[in-house]
Design an enzyme around this catalytic site. Structure first.
Site, mmCIF file in Angstrom:
data_model
loop_
_atom_site.group_PDB
_atom_site.id
_atom_site.type_symbol
_atom_site.label_atom_id
_atom_site.label_comp_id
_atom_site.label_asym_id
_atom_site.label_seq_id
_atom_site.Cartn_x
_atom_site.Cartn_y
_atom_site.Cartn_z
ATOM 1 N N GLN A 224 -7.223 -25.850 13.371
ATOM 2 C CA GLN A 224 -6.297 -25.708 14.488
ATOM 3 C C GLN A 224 -5.866 -24.244 14.620
ATOM 4 O O GLN A 224 -5.404 -23.631 13.667
ATOM 5 C CB GLN A 224 -5.072 -26.620 14.267
ATOM 6 C CG GLN A 224 -4.077 -26.620 15.404
ATOM 7 C CD GLN A 224 -4.665 -27.199 16.692
ATOM 8 O OE1 GLN A 224 -5.359 -28.207 16.682
ATOM 9 N NE2 GLN A 224 -4.388 -26.549 17.813
ATOM 10 N N ASP B 103 -15.624 -27.704 17.824
ATOM 11 C CA ASP B 103 -14.871 -26.934 18.824
ATOM 12 C C ASP B 103 -15.794 -25.956 19.562
ATOM 13 O O ASP B 103 -15.395 -25.349 20.556
ATOM 14 C CB ASP B 103 -13.754 -26.133 18.126
ATOM 15 C CG ASP B 103 -12.366 -26.653 18.488
ATOM 16 O OD1 ASP B 103 -12.269 -27.511 19.394
ATOM 17 O OD2 ASP B 103 -11.392 -26.192 17.863
ATOM 18 N N LYS C 80 -5.037 -35.483 18.084
ATOM 19 C CA LYS C 80 -6.478 -35.491 17.771
ATOM 20 C C LYS C 80 -6.776 -36.556 16.725
ATOM 21 O O LYS C 80 -7.758 -37.283 16.815
ATOM 22 C CB LYS C 80 -6.913 -34.109 17.260
ATOM 23 C CG LYS C 80 -7.003 -33.076 18.382
ATOM 24 C CD LYS C 80 -7.152 -31.655 17.884
ATOM 25 C CE LYS C 80 -7.043 -30.668 19.026
ATOM 26 N NZ LYS C 80 -7.008 -29.272 18.637
#
Ligand code: NDP
Length: 297
Positions: free
Chosen positions: A101, A124, A57
């Site tokens: 994460q 997200d 990422k």
């Protein structure tokens, strides 16, 4: 397409095209006086798979011209400290997207942590504010995997309006948000799960079949309607250690009209959509839209 010929939907190549578009739009944003998109990725603990994801990422974001930061915290960091970090990133005008994460190490309350991310920085798309916006059809960040599925279809010129999409898997990350996104596009949607009876029959009625289960090769060749579009979200380890999907790819080939491979299908699209969401957040902070920046979402 000839009868019996299956087109492979190349997620790797399509994701590269999305990333190139993001890079170009980022340049236009900066040339217009906007700040470079800032992505902060928070990694708690040292889970090996998470380390790999976070590194990719960070690399994707840097290559797109973003300012990427990965903040690593020890697995025994107190929950309060992680929340304070998120508050700090929430206040930071150079940070447009915050990603924690998952999974978090044991002992953390992941729901409280995710909920702390301000909705406009929730790239997200996992906070309850983002979920509410999705369900109510209001602007907001959409989860990356389902939006990656639709972006792949869009760029392949496959429309879903009026078609029957069958989704196997009802997680908050993939199946449930995909229902909303597909409904927005006027698809007719069926969602299946572990308690569904006659799963194969449901799958056979799909014009577009999406497998997001986590069971290797659950979907067999004769579960697929000839000519259907098959999106395989699953990422599993085969007995030989190689990555395999939820669909028996070799059996599906020759039956499906279109199919995504694993790896190289939905995985790279998911990563690319994180960049799109972060770019959108940075554009919004600068009072611009993705369309103005030449990015066709
Ligand atoms: P979850 O484990 O959260 O959800 C799995 C879903 O599949 C559940 O709804 C479950 O039903 C259903 N299910 C399980 N077994 C069966 C079965 N035998 N028949 C029918 N339904 C079943 O997984 P995720 O949604 O997080 O992930 C699914 C897969 O996608 C995994 O392989 C994951 O690695 C992959 N993934 C890939 C991504 C990508 O970028 N390509 C991103 C995210 C995930 P129930 O609700 O009844 O338990």
């Amino acid at each position: 397409m000839q009868l019996g010929e299956t087109i492979i939907l190349d997620g790797k190549a399509t994701a590269a095209a999305v990333r190139a578009d993001v890079r170009a739009a980022t340049q236009r944003l900066i040339e217009g006086g906007g700040r470079p998109p800032g992505l902060a990725v928070v990694l708690v603990g040292d889970d090996p798979a998470s380390q790999v994801y976070v590194r990719s990422k960070d690399r994707d974001a840097t290559e797109a011209g973003f300012q990427a930061r990965t903040i690593r915290l020890a697995a025994d960091t107190p929950q309060g400290e992680l929340l304070a970090l998120i508050d700090e990133l929430g206040e930071d005008a150079g940070v447009h997207g915050i990603l924690v994460q998952l999974p978090l190490p044991a002992g953390f309350d992941a729901t409280e942590v995710i909920e702390r991310i301000p909705a406009h920085k929730d790239v997200d798309g996992l906070t309850s504010a983002s979920v509410a916006a999705l369900v109510m059809g209001r602007p907001g960040h959409r989860p990356c995997t389902p939006s990656g599925c639709l972006e792949l279809l869009d760029r392949a010129g496959i429309g879903i309006e009026g078609r029957h999409m069958v989704i196997v898997g009802r997680s908050a990350l993939v199946g449930k948000p995909l229902v909303q996104l597909a409904l927005e596009r006027n698809a007719t949607v069926t969602i299946c799960h572990s308690r569904t009876r006659n799963l194969a029959d449901h799958c056979r009625r799909a014009d577009v079949l999406v497998a997001a289960v986590g069971v290797p090769h659950l979907i067999q060749g004769d579960w697929i309607q000839p000519g259907a579009v098959v999106l395989d979200v699953g990422i599993n380890r085969g007995e030989d250690g190689k990555l395999i999907g939820d669909v028996d790819f070799e059996a599906a080939r020759g039956v499906a009209g279109w199919i995504t491979p694993v790896p190289g299908g939905i995985g790279p699209m998911t990563r690319a959509m994180l960049l799109v969401n972060t770019l959108a957040a940075a554009a919004q902070a600068a009072g611009r839209s993705l369309e103005e920046l030449g990015f066709q979402d």
